[in-house]
Design a protein around this motif. Sequence first.
Motif, PDB file in Angstrom:
ATOM      1  N   GLY A  93       0.784  -1.220   0.000  1.00 34.27           N
ATOM      2  CA  GLY A  93       0.000   0.000   0.000  1.00 34.27           C
ATOM      3  C   GLY A  93       0.813   1.266   0.000  1.00 34.27           C
ATOM      4  O   GLY A  93       0.400   2.277   0.587  1.00 34.27           O
ATOM      5  N   GLY A  94       1.991   1.245  -0.663  1.00 31.37           N
ATOM      6  CA  GLY A  94       2.855   2.414  -0.690  1.00 31.37           C
ATOM      7  C   GLY A  94       2.164   3.624  -1.313  1.00 31.37           C
ATOM      8  O   GLY A  94       1.478   3.508  -2.329  1.00 31.37           O
ATOM      9  N   ASP A  95       2.353   4.785  -0.692  1.00 26.04           N
ATOM     10  CA  ASP A  95       1.729   6.026  -1.173  1.00 26.04           C
ATOM     11  C   ASP A  95       2.806   7.065  -1.492  1.00 26.04           C
ATOM     12  O   ASP A  95       2.604   8.274  -1.320  1.00 26.04           O
ATOM     13  CB  ASP A  95       0.769   6.564  -0.116  1.00 26.04           C
ATOM     14  N   SER A  96       3.943   6.600  -1.963  1.00 29.25           N
ATOM     15  CA  SER A  96       5.042   7.499  -2.288  1.00 29.25           C
ATOM     16  C   SER A  96       4.788   8.161  -3.636  1.00 29.25           C
ATOM     17  O   SER A  96       3.919   7.732  -4.411  1.00 29.25           O
ATOM     18  CB  SER A  96       6.349   6.699  -2.351  1.00 29.25           C
ATOM     19  N   PRO A  98      -2.312  -3.316  -3.709  1.00 30.72           N
ATOM     20  CA  PRO A  98      -2.497  -4.704  -3.297  1.00 30.72           C
ATOM     21  C   PRO A  98      -3.473  -4.830  -2.140  1.00 30.72           C
ATOM     22  O   PRO A  98      -3.703  -3.861  -1.402  1.00 30.72           O
ATOM     23  CB  PRO A  98      -1.085  -5.127  -2.874  1.00 30.72           C
ATOM     24  N   PRO A  99      -4.067  -6.006  -1.952  1.00 30.90           N
ATOM     25  CA  PRO A  99      -4.988  -6.216  -0.826  1.00 30.90           C
ATOM     26  C   PRO A  99      -4.277  -6.018   0.505  1.00 30.90           C
ATOM     27  O   PRO A  99      -3.065  -6.214   0.635  1.00 30.90           O
ATOM     28  CB  PRO A  99      -5.442  -7.675  -1.010  1.00 30.90           C
ATOM     29  N   VAL A 100      -5.048  -5.659   1.508  1.00 29.66           N
ATOM     30  CA  VAL A 100      -4.479  -5.427   2.836  1.00 29.66           C
ATOM     31  C   VAL A 100      -3.923  -6.713   3.429  1.00 29.66           C
ATOM     32  O   VAL A 100      -3.103  -6.688   4.363  1.00 29.66           O
ATOM     33  CB  VAL A 100      -5.550  -4.809   3.758  1.00 29.66           C
ATOM     34  N   TRP A 159      -1.125  -7.921 -10.189  1.00 25.15           N
ATOM     35  CA  TRP A 159      -0.290  -8.350 -11.308  1.00 25.15           C
ATOM     36  C   TRP A 159       0.204  -9.769 -11.106  1.00 25.15           C
ATOM     37  O   TRP A 159       0.533 -10.176  -9.983  1.00 25.15           O
ATOM     38  CB  TRP A 159       0.923  -7.429 -11.442  1.00 25.15           C
ATOM     39  N   VAL A 160       0.299 -10.512 -12.203  1.00 20.18           N
ATOM     40  CA  VAL A 160       1.055 -11.760 -12.194  1.00 20.18           C
ATOM     41  C   VAL A 160       2.526 -11.436 -12.448  1.00 20.18           C
ATOM     42  O   VAL A 160       3.406 -11.880 -11.724  1.00 20.18           O
ATOM     43  CB  VAL A 160       0.518 -12.743 -13.246  1.00 20.18           C
ATOM     44  N   ALA A 161       2.801 -10.677 -13.492  1.00 19.78           N
ATOM     45  CA  ALA A 161       4.124 -10.108 -13.727  1.00 19.78           C
ATOM     46  C   ALA A 161       3.991  -8.610 -13.483  1.00 19.78           C
ATOM     47  O   ALA A 161       3.244  -7.917 -14.186  1.00 19.78           O
ATOM     48  CB  ALA A 161       4.604 -10.395 -15.139  1.00 19.78           C
ATOM     49  N   TYR A 162       4.690  -8.102 -12.500  1.00 20.81           N
ATOM     50  CA  TYR A 162       4.472  -6.753 -11.972  1.00 20.81           C
ATOM     51  C   TYR A 162       4.581  -5.693 -13.066  1.00 20.81           C
ATOM     52  O   TYR A 162       5.613  -5.541 -13.728  1.00 20.81           O
ATOM     53  CB  TYR A 162       5.496  -6.481 -10.879  1.00 20.81           C
ATOM     54  N   GLY A 163       3.473  -4.959 -13.262  1.00 21.23           N
ATOM     55  CA  GLY A 163       3.424  -3.887 -14.229  1.00 21.23           C
ATOM     56  C   GLY A 163       3.384  -4.334 -15.673  1.00 21.23           C
ATOM     57  O   GLY A 163       3.422  -3.497 -16.584  1.00 21.23           O
ATOM     58  N   LEU A 164       3.296  -5.655 -15.888  1.00 15.58           N
ATOM     59  CA  LEU A 164       3.356  -6.187 -17.252  1.00 15.58           C
ATOM     60  C   LEU A 164       2.118  -6.989 -17.621  1.00 15.58           C
ATOM     61  O   LEU A 164       1.547  -6.804 -18.704  1.00 15.58           O
ATOM     62  CB  LEU A 164       4.609  -7.066 -17.403  1.00 15.58           C
ATOM     63  N   LEU A 165       1.701  -7.897 -16.751  1.00 14.32           N
ATOM     64  CA  LEU A 165       0.571  -8.778 -17.048  1.00 14.32           C
ATOM     65  C   LEU A 165      -0.397  -8.794 -15.869  1.00 14.32           C
ATOM     66  O   LEU A 165      -0.076  -9.358 -14.809  1.00 14.32           O
ATOM     67  CB  LEU A 165       1.066 -10.198 -17.341  1.00 14.32           C
ATOM     68  N   PRO A 166      -1.591  -8.204 -16.003  1.00 16.20           N
ATOM     69  CA  PRO A 166      -2.580  -8.256 -14.921  1.00 16.20           C
ATOM     70  C   PRO A 166      -3.040  -9.688 -14.659  1.00 16.20           C
ATOM     71  O   PRO A 166      -3.090 -10.522 -15.573  1.00 16.20           O
ATOM     72  CB  PRO A 166      -3.725  -7.388 -15.449  1.00 16.20           C
ATOM     73  N   THR A 167      -3.380  -9.943 -13.428  1.00 20.63           N
ATOM     74  CA  THR A 167      -3.791 -11.292 -13.035  1.00 20.63           C
ATOM     75  C   THR A 167      -5.020 -11.755 -13.799  1.00 20.63           C
ATOM     76  O   THR A 167      -5.112 -12.928 -14.191  1.00 20.63           O
ATOM     77  CB  THR A 167      -4.072 -11.329 -11.524  1.00 20.63           C
ATOM     78  N   ASP A 168      -5.972 -10.866 -14.051  1.00 23.86           N
ATOM     79  CA  ASP A 168      -7.197 -11.292 -14.723  1.00 23.86           C
ATOM     80  C   ASP A 168      -6.967 -11.643 -16.190  1.00 23.86           C
ATOM     81  O   ASP A 168      -7.806 -12.293 -16.813  1.00 23.86           O
ATOM     82  CB  ASP A 168      -8.282 -10.222 -14.596  1.00 23.86           C
ATOM     83  N   GLN A 169      -5.813 -11.235 -16.752  1.00 19.76           N
ATOM     84  CA  GLN A 169      -5.491 -11.608 -18.124  1.00 19.76           C
ATOM     85  C   GLN A 169      -4.654 -12.884 -18.198  1.00 19.76           C
ATOM     86  O   GLN A 169      -4.390 -13.386 -19.284  1.00 19.76           O
ATOM     87  CB  GLN A 169      -4.737 -10.470 -18.823  1.00 19.76           C
ATOM     88  N   ALA A 170      -4.221 -13.379 -17.048  1.00 22.83           N
ATOM     89  CA  ALA A 170      -3.384 -14.577 -17.023  1.00 22.83           C
ATOM     90  C   ALA A 170      -4.180 -15.848 -16.777  1.00 22.83           C
ATOM     91  O   ALA A 170      -3.710 -16.953 -17.082  1.00 22.83           O
ATOM     92  CB  ALA A 170      -2.314 -14.439 -15.941  1.00 22.83           C
ATOM     93  N   VAL A 171      -5.400 -15.719 -16.232  1.00 22.67           N
ATOM     94  CA  VAL A 171      -6.181 -16.898 -15.883  1.00 22.67           C
ATOM     95  C   VAL A 171      -6.727 -17.567 -17.139  1.00 22.67           C
ATOM     96  O   VAL A 171      -7.003 -16.914 -18.156  1.00 22.67           O
ATOM     97  CB  VAL A 171      -7.323 -16.506 -14.918  1.00 22.67           C
ATOM     98  N   SER A 172      -6.878 -18.872 -17.094  1.00 21.10           N
ATOM     99  CA  SER A 172      -7.398 -19.630 -18.232  1.00 21.10           C
ATOM    100  C   SER A 172      -8.887 -19.350 -18.433  1.00 21.10           C
ATOM    101  O   SER A 172      -9.625 -19.135 -17.464  1.00 21.10           O
ATOM    102  CB  SER A 172      -7.201 -21.134 -18.016  1.00 21.10           C
ATOM    103  N   PRO A 173      -9.350 -19.382 -19.681  1.00 22.44           N
ATOM    104  CA  PRO A 173     -10.772 -19.110 -19.956  1.00 22.44           C
ATOM    105  C   PRO A 173     -11.638 -20.341 -19.691  1.00 22.44           C
ATOM    106  O   PRO A 173     -12.128 -20.994 -20.611  1.00 22.44           O
ATOM    107  CB  PRO A 173     -10.761 -18.734 -21.445  1.00 22.44           C
ATOM    108  N   VAL A 174     -11.838 -20.667 -18.434  1.00 23.49           N
ATOM    109  CA  VAL A 174     -12.684 -21.801 -18.055  1.00 23.49           C
ATOM    110  C   VAL A 174     -13.792 -21.286 -17.150  1.00 23.49           C
ATOM    111  O   VAL A 174     -13.671 -20.212 -16.539  1.00 23.49           O
ATOM    112  CB  VAL A 174     -11.879 -22.913 -17.351  1.00 23.49           C
TER     113      VAL A 174
END
Length: 417
Positions: free
Chosen positions: A252-255, A276-278, A344-359
Amino acid sequence: MDTLLLARLQFATTTSIHFLFVVVTLGLVTLLVGMQTAWVLTGNPKWERLTRFWGQLYVINYVLGIATGIVMEFQFGLNWSGLSRYVGNVFGAPLAIETLVAFFLESTFLGMWIFGWHRLRKGAHLALLWGVALTAYASAFWIMVANSWLQHPVGYEVRDGIAHLTDFGALLTNPSLGMAFGHVVSAGLLVGGMLMAAVSAWHLIRRTPDFALFRTSLRIGLVTAALAITMVQGFGFAQFGPVGSVQPTKFGGDSPEARALIAEWTTRFGPGDYTPPVLSSVGLGFMILIGFTLGCVWLLLPLLFRDWIIRLRFPLWLVLLAVPLPFVAVILGWIAREVGRQPWVAYGLLPTDQAVSPVGAPVMLASLIGFSLLLGTLAVTNWVLLARHAGRGAADPALGRPPAAPGEPAHPEPALA
């Protein structure tokens, strides 16, 4: 239910359970190397007995740990096809090296060590165990190389919507790697030392006949745990510097850097919650609390020098009851590192929701239940077997038992009084 949430829960479950096996493996194999080396150098049968006893527990944990790793790989491929497609060319390289160079060699050396008792020269047999230990550390290193790339992607370029590796050396000099690897190795030593101390304490509490033998392993375990917790704390706090520079939004950085990065992501990926979540901060807080609590193991070192303190039993109960703490701490540390990377799955590169399989959610829920039950069964089986064989003591472990002479039973019954 949400497919993404189910996939994340499944990954958290499988990886957490597998990680518990890994830290026991790293810790025990290091202690085994020390004990068998002492046996070869001194010829003292005490060290042979300790090697056989703790080696048997190590083998049990290793075998079932392999099974949990296979289950984890299945869910990885089934649930995260987007990750494999987009960053597989980079992320897969260290994983392939880990499998081929480290894990296969480690398994080969271990098999030869298990079946080499009384068949190989002592020096050659010891060299095999050193090979097991070195390849175990190599395996952990390459896994951390892959994980560190997800934390801070380096040495790549995106062509045609796919990440390609351009600088292999950048993977090895990733600022997210060094201290994290030291932290994991130190955690493994802490777990191994506390496990050895706790099992030894249990036998000393019960006043088993092998008092001197388990007093020795108690001392080894406590010294290892005391040194390891110091290294865990050092490597852990040392990571705050690199994390702040390469992952400014973590915890939760706010810099100003974090706000600028969120503005950049909003432009590239659209509006969203990029903090990120708490849960990651909660996990970090409790891990630090447990780490300071385990630092009190230094206060138990008088057990090393005075038998009358050991016979009081109360300090031994403290050691025994403390054994879950390092296991809880390593899971909390994993949560802090992985959840702190979200979304992110890959930080700043691939969001988690784009990495999950379409099932569909029902399929994901079914696999979550199935894999969780399977891994839970393996974990319970492991601990039941460890407790059973540890409780039997070091009288005559199956590992390293001399072959029976011709005409004698393989496992002679004890003589009746």
